[in-house]
Design an enzyme around this catalytic site. Structure first.
Site, PDB file in Angstrom:
ATOM      1  N   GLU A  48       0.825  -1.206   0.000  1.00 47.30           N
ATOM      2  CA  GLU A  48       0.000   0.000   0.000  1.00 47.30           C
ATOM      3  C   GLU A  48       0.865   1.264   0.000  1.00 47.30           C
ATOM      4  OE1 GLU A  48      -1.199   3.070   2.779  1.00 47.30           O
ATOM      5  OE2 GLU A  48      -0.268   1.239   3.515  1.00 47.30           O
ATOM      6  N   HIS A 174     -14.559  -1.872  -4.354  1.00 48.91           N
ATOM      7  CA  HIS A 174     -13.761  -0.793  -3.766  1.00 48.91           C
ATOM      8  C   HIS A 174     -14.641   0.051  -2.833  1.00 48.91           C
ATOM      9  CE1 HIS A 174      -9.583  -0.119  -4.814  1.00 48.91           C
ATOM     10  NE2 HIS A 174      -9.707   1.119  -4.381  1.00 48.91           N
ATOM     11  N   GLY A 181      -7.375  -2.659  -0.305  1.00 48.62           N
ATOM     12  CA  GLY A 181      -6.462  -3.777  -0.533  1.00 48.62           C
ATOM     13  C   GLY A 181      -6.171  -4.503   0.774  1.00 48.62           C
ATOM     14  N   ARG A 182      -5.865  -3.727   1.817  1.00 44.35           N
ATOM     15  CA  ARG A 182      -5.543  -4.343   3.113  1.00 44.35           C
ATOM     16  C   ARG A 182      -6.742  -5.121   3.648  1.00 44.35           C
ATOM     17  NH1 ARG A 182      -3.423   1.159   5.543  1.00 44.35           N
ATOM     18  NH2 ARG A 182      -4.532   1.856   3.681  1.00 44.35           N
TER      19      ARG A 182
HETATM   20  N1  LIG Z   1      -7.204  -2.091 -11.584  1.00 44.75           N
HETATM   21  C1  LIG Z   1      -6.576  -2.119 -10.414  1.00 44.75           C
HETATM   22  N2  LIG Z   1      -5.318  -1.718 -10.311  1.00 44.75           N
HETATM   23  C2  LIG Z   1      -4.683  -1.735  -9.160  1.00 44.75           C
HETATM   24  N3  LIG Z   1      -5.218  -2.152  -7.985  1.00 44.75           N
HETATM   25  C3  LIG Z   1      -6.466  -2.567  -8.021  1.00 44.75           C
HETATM   26  C4  LIG Z   1      -7.196  -2.570  -9.218  1.00 44.75           C
HETATM   27  N4  LIG Z   1      -8.399  -2.993  -8.935  1.00 44.75           N
HETATM   28  C5  LIG Z   1      -8.419  -3.264  -7.651  1.00 44.75           C
HETATM   29  N5  LIG Z   1      -7.247  -3.025  -7.070  1.00 44.75           N
HETATM   30  C6  LIG Z   1      -6.966  -3.265  -5.635  1.00 44.75           C
HETATM   31  O1  LIG Z   1      -7.025  -2.026  -4.976  1.00 44.75           O
HETATM   32  C7  LIG Z   1      -6.038  -1.988  -3.962  1.00 44.75           C
HETATM   33  C8  LIG Z   1      -5.692  -0.547  -3.632  1.00 44.75           C
HETATM   34  O2  LIG Z   1      -6.798   0.050  -3.011  1.00 44.75           O
HETATM   35  P1  LIG Z   1      -6.684   0.999  -1.725  1.00 44.75           P
HETATM   36  O3  LIG Z   1      -5.676   2.065  -1.932  1.00 44.75           O
HETATM   37  O4  LIG Z   1      -8.044   1.399  -1.291  1.00 44.75           O
HETATM   38  O5  LIG Z   1      -6.186  -0.046  -0.675  1.00 44.75           O
HETATM   39  P2  LIG Z   1      -5.005   0.121   0.352  1.00 44.75           P
HETATM   40  O6  LIG Z   1      -5.159  -0.979   1.372  1.00 44.75           O
HETATM   41  O7  LIG Z   1      -4.904   1.499   0.862  1.00 44.75           O
HETATM   42  O8  LIG Z   1      -3.785  -0.113  -0.547  1.00 44.75           O
HETATM   43  P3  LIG Z   1      -3.173  -1.428  -1.105  1.00 44.75           P
HETATM   44  O9  LIG Z   1      -4.232  -2.332  -1.536  1.00 44.75           O
HETATM   45  O10 LIG Z   1      -2.319  -0.940  -2.234  1.00 44.75           O
HETATM   46  O11 LIG Z   1      -2.444  -1.994   0.032  1.00 44.75           O
HETATM   47  C9  LIG Z   1      -4.911  -2.825  -4.546  1.00 44.75           C
HETATM   48  O12 LIG Z   1      -4.096  -3.420  -3.581  1.00 44.75           O
HETATM   49  C10 LIG Z   1      -5.667  -3.921  -5.273  1.00 44.75           C
HETATM   50  O13 LIG Z   1      -5.945  -4.975  -4.374  1.00 44.75           O
HETATM   51 MG   LIG Z   2      -4.415   3.186  -0.325  1.00 41.29          MG
END
Ligand SMILES: Nc1ncnc2c1ncn2[C@@H]1O[C@H](COP(=O)(O)OP(=O)(O)OP(=O)(O)O)[C@@H](O)[C@H]1O
Ligand SMILES: [Mg+2]
Length: 305
Positions: A48, A174, A181-182
């Site tokens: 993240e 989402h 993602g987490r």
């Molecule tokens: N097209 C896409 N490209 C990249 N990520 C995507 C896509 N679609 C869904 N995701 C998901 O979205 C997550 C990112 O969303 P978000 O920033 O809300 O989560 P986070 O927990 O803050 O960050 P991360 O998932 O990067 O740890 C990615 O980890 C992945 O699992």
């Molecule tokens: Mg994020």
């Protein structure tokens, strides 16, 4: 069956071996959990964008020491993630997983970081930078997310595939402004554990592959690469659990050492490992294999000659 057959058989065998080790030695389990939680937290937060290293994460979680030059939020992300893991563990034996459980889980992830959004579905549209994928508008979330709660409580069917699809469905909706993602990685683990399996760690070094598989699912509707990716992560976790909880320590050797014990080069063994054709496990940057697995592989290939 979308999961690679060889991989699937290996996972089934390892699950049986792990189950044969029950009841686990409590001391060994505690040590395993401590290091597993640190590794899971480090990797999930690094994906993240958190810049704490594995050893800094360990320092923060195990010793309560702050890491120089890192922001308060980065520290909170580490401690919040550990609390989130504990919360997920408390849900493993619960009869039904509810919407409130998932909102509480999200609230823990963003606790003291973004109080305005912690535990609330997003109120705005989001775009995922660097991709063409646009998640649904906020008014659609409450309905769409119902399917996720059904998936979280569904039984029967192949649990690895179901767990991977829970992750996929969640990130496609989402539902939150941040932390999706987490949350998805934790909910996938909740489902695996409720199915009698062990949690997986998606490693930061596999970040690109992980995102590529998600994008492939979204654009081509082909979920198989992601499901197999999760299965490979599960295979690795099972090895770690068996190694930590088993009676005798497995003698893991590097592929360089392994190549000296057989007629295959290190490069060839490494190719087999990456393709999942031999049961090798990556520790840090290094692929390792147990002496017994190598012996079995050589015997099988050479047909006993
Ligand atoms: N097209 C896409 N490209 C990249 N990520 C995507 C896509 N679609 C869904 N995701 C998901 O979205 C997550 C990112 O969303 P978000 O920033 O809300 O989560 P986070 O927990 O803050 O960050 P991360 O998932 O990067 O740890 C990615 O980890 C992945 O699992
Ligand atoms: Mg994020």
């Amino acid at each position: 069956m979308p999961i690679n057959e060889r991989l699937f058989d290996r996972i089934s065998q390892k699950r049986d071996i792990l189950n044969s080790l029950r009841p686990f030695d409590m001391g060994a389990l505690r040590r395993l959990k401590a290091s597993f939680d640190v590794e899971f937290t480090y990797n999930s937060n690094a994906i993240e964008g958190n810049t704490l290293s594995l050893s800094e994460t360990r320092m923060v979680l195990e010793d309560g020491i702050t890491a120089g030059g890192k922001t308060l939020n980065e520290h909170l992300e580490a401690t919040n993630h550990r609390s989130a893991i504990e919360f997920v563990e408390s849900l493993v034996g619960k009869r039904e997983i509810t919407e409130m459980d998932v909102l509480n889980l999200h609230a823990m992830i963003l606790d003291r970081i973004d109080p305005h959004n912690a535990g609330f579905y997003r109120r705005h549209r989001v775009r995922i930078s660097g991709t063409n994928f646009t998640p649904p508008k906020p008014s659609l979330i409450p309905d769409m997310i119902q399917k996720l709660y059904e998936m979280l409580n569904a039984t029967g069917g192949e649990p690895i595939q179901r767990a991977a699809m829970i992750h996929m469905e969640f990130v496609n909706i989402h539902p939150f402004i941040d932390g999706n993602g987490r949350c998805a990685r934790l909910l996938m683990n909740l489902y695996l554990m409720r199915s009698g399996l062990v949690p997986v760690i998606i490693q930061n070094r596999d970040r690109k592959r992980y995102i590529d598989h998600i994008v492939a699912s979204q654009t081509r509707g082909d979920h198989m690469p992601f499901i197999n990716f999760v299965a490979r992560c599960l295979d690795r976790s099972l090895t770690i659990y068996i190694d930590s909880l088993g009676e005798e320590d497995e003698d893991h050797i590097t592929l360089a050492e392994a190549s000296k014990k057989c007629r295959y080069s290190q490069e060839y063994l490494s190719l087999l490992a990456r393709k999942g054709r031999i049961d090798a496990v990556k520790f840090g940057r290094i692929w390792t294999i147990s002496g017994k697995v190598l012996e079995d592989y050589v015997r099988e290939r050479d047909g006993g000659n």
